[in-house]
Motif scaffolding. Sequence first.
Motif, short mmCIF file in Angstrom:
data_model
loop_
_atom_site.label_atom_id
_atom_site.label_comp_id
_atom_site.label_asym_id
_atom_site.label_seq_id
_atom_site.Cartn_x
_atom_site.Cartn_y
_atom_site.Cartn_z
N UNK A 11 0.83 -1.20 0.00
CA UNK A 11 0.00 0.00 0.00
C UNK A 11 0.86 1.25 0.00
N UNK A 12 1.93 1.25 0.79
CA UNK A 12 2.80 2.42 0.87
C UNK A 12 3.53 2.66 -0.46
N UNK A 13 3.92 1.59 -1.13
CA UNK A 13 4.63 1.74 -2.39
C UNK A 13 3.71 2.10 -3.54
N UNK A 14 2.53 1.50 -3.58
CA UNK A 14 1.67 1.66 -4.73
C UNK A 14 0.41 2.48 -4.45
N UNK A 15 0.12 2.78 -3.21
CA UNK A 15 -1.01 3.62 -2.85
C UNK A 15 -2.29 3.17 -3.49
N UNK A 16 -3.07 4.15 -3.95
CA UNK A 16 -4.34 3.86 -4.60
C UNK A 16 -4.17 3.70 -6.10
N UNK A 17 -2.94 3.65 -6.57
CA UNK A 17 -2.76 3.47 -8.01
C UNK A 17 -2.75 4.78 -8.75
N UNK A 18 -2.37 5.85 -8.15
CA UNK A 18 -2.23 7.19 -8.70
C UNK A 18 -3.41 7.62 -9.57
N UNK A 19 -4.57 7.42 -9.09
CA UNK A 19 -5.80 7.86 -9.74
C UNK A 19 -6.20 6.97 -10.90
N UNK A 20 -5.66 5.78 -11.00
CA UNK A 20 -6.12 4.87 -12.04
C UNK A 20 -7.33 4.10 -11.53
N UNK A 21 -7.82 4.50 -10.38
CA UNK A 21 -8.95 3.84 -9.75
C UNK A 21 -10.26 4.12 -10.48
N UNK A 22 -11.31 4.10 -9.72
CA UNK A 22 -12.64 4.25 -10.30
C UNK A 22 -12.88 5.68 -10.76
N UNK A 23 -13.87 5.87 -11.64
CA UNK A 23 -14.21 7.24 -12.07
C UNK A 23 -14.56 8.14 -10.88
N UNK A 24 -15.28 7.58 -9.90
CA UNK A 24 -15.65 8.37 -8.71
C UNK A 24 -14.40 8.84 -7.97
N UNK A 25 -13.42 7.96 -7.83
CA UNK A 25 -12.19 8.33 -7.12
C UNK A 25 -11.43 9.44 -7.84
N UNK A 26 -11.38 9.35 -9.15
CA UNK A 26 -10.64 10.36 -9.92
C UNK A 26 -11.33 11.72 -9.81
N UNK A 27 -12.64 11.75 -9.93
CA UNK A 27 -13.36 13.02 -9.79
C UNK A 27 -13.19 13.56 -8.38
N UNK A 28 -13.34 12.70 -7.39
CA UNK A 28 -13.16 13.13 -5.99
C UNK A 28 -11.76 13.67 -5.76
N UNK A 29 -10.75 12.95 -6.24
CA UNK A 29 -9.36 13.39 -6.05
C UNK A 29 -9.12 14.73 -6.75
N UNK A 30 -9.63 14.87 -7.96
CA UNK A 30 -9.44 16.11 -8.71
C UNK A 30 -9.98 17.31 -7.93
N UNK A 31 -11.22 17.19 -7.47
CA UNK A 31 -11.83 18.33 -6.78
C UNK A 31 -11.30 18.50 -5.35
N UNK A 32 -10.77 17.45 -4.77
CA UNK A 32 -10.10 17.59 -3.48
C UNK A 32 -8.84 18.42 -3.65
N UNK A 33 -8.07 18.14 -4.71
CA UNK A 33 -6.90 18.96 -5.00
C UNK A 33 -7.31 20.41 -5.27
N UNK A 34 -8.33 20.58 -6.10
CA UNK A 34 -8.80 21.92 -6.44
C UNK A 34 -9.23 22.70 -5.19
N UNK A 35 -9.98 22.04 -4.33
CA UNK A 35 -10.56 22.74 -3.17
C UNK A 35 -9.53 23.22 -2.18
N UNK A 36 -8.33 22.64 -2.22
CA UNK A 36 -7.27 23.07 -1.30
C UNK A 36 -6.20 23.90 -2.01
N UNK A 37 -6.46 24.25 -3.27
CA UNK A 37 -5.52 25.08 -4.01
C UNK A 37 -4.34 24.32 -4.60
N UNK A 38 -4.41 23.00 -4.65
CA UNK A 38 -3.34 22.19 -5.22
C UNK A 38 -3.64 21.96 -6.71
N UNK A 39 -3.55 23.03 -7.48
CA UNK A 39 -3.95 22.99 -8.88
C UNK A 39 -2.97 22.18 -9.75
#
Length: 155
Positions: free
Chosen positions: A25-53
């Motif tokens: 898990x530490x080496x490969x994590x969640x698969x760098x957003x290659x996960x589900x469509x929901x995960x990618x959208x969630x991750x994208x807007x999580x980055x956006x909401x904290x200013x990590x553009x």
Amino acid sequence: MRRRSPFPLVAVVVVAVLFLSFVGFMLFGRGDASGSPEEVIRDFYEFESTGDFGNAWELFHPEMKKKFSKSNYIQTKNHVFMGHMGVEEFDVEIGKLEKVERFAFDDEGIVFKDVRKAQVDMFYDSQFGELIVSQPCYVALYKGKWKVLWNYHFK
């Protein structure tokens, strides 16, 4: 002859499996957003909401990356949202994911098949008061990974 308890061996095996799972898990994590469509959208807007553009930009589909260079995207987002609007972060609500059979990305005729779409509402406490920006967010597969697209087809 006295028989030994299997407990020490079982305990070692369980600990080894847990340790290897943790390392994986530490080496490969969640698969760098290659996960589900929901995960990618969630991750994208999580980055956006904290200013990590910058990390948000990395989740864009290559067609989106043609619209914005990474530095331009970061600079523009910081300028408009953080600068002009006076926003440091915002809340996000992501609607139910829908399957879209055919998505026309832009007026140049780029069409994607087998796309997912979710309505995203962003809630800002800005110098202009409370603002809500609602945007449909699309994701399409690119080289086996879901990538973010916005709609540039205005017809």
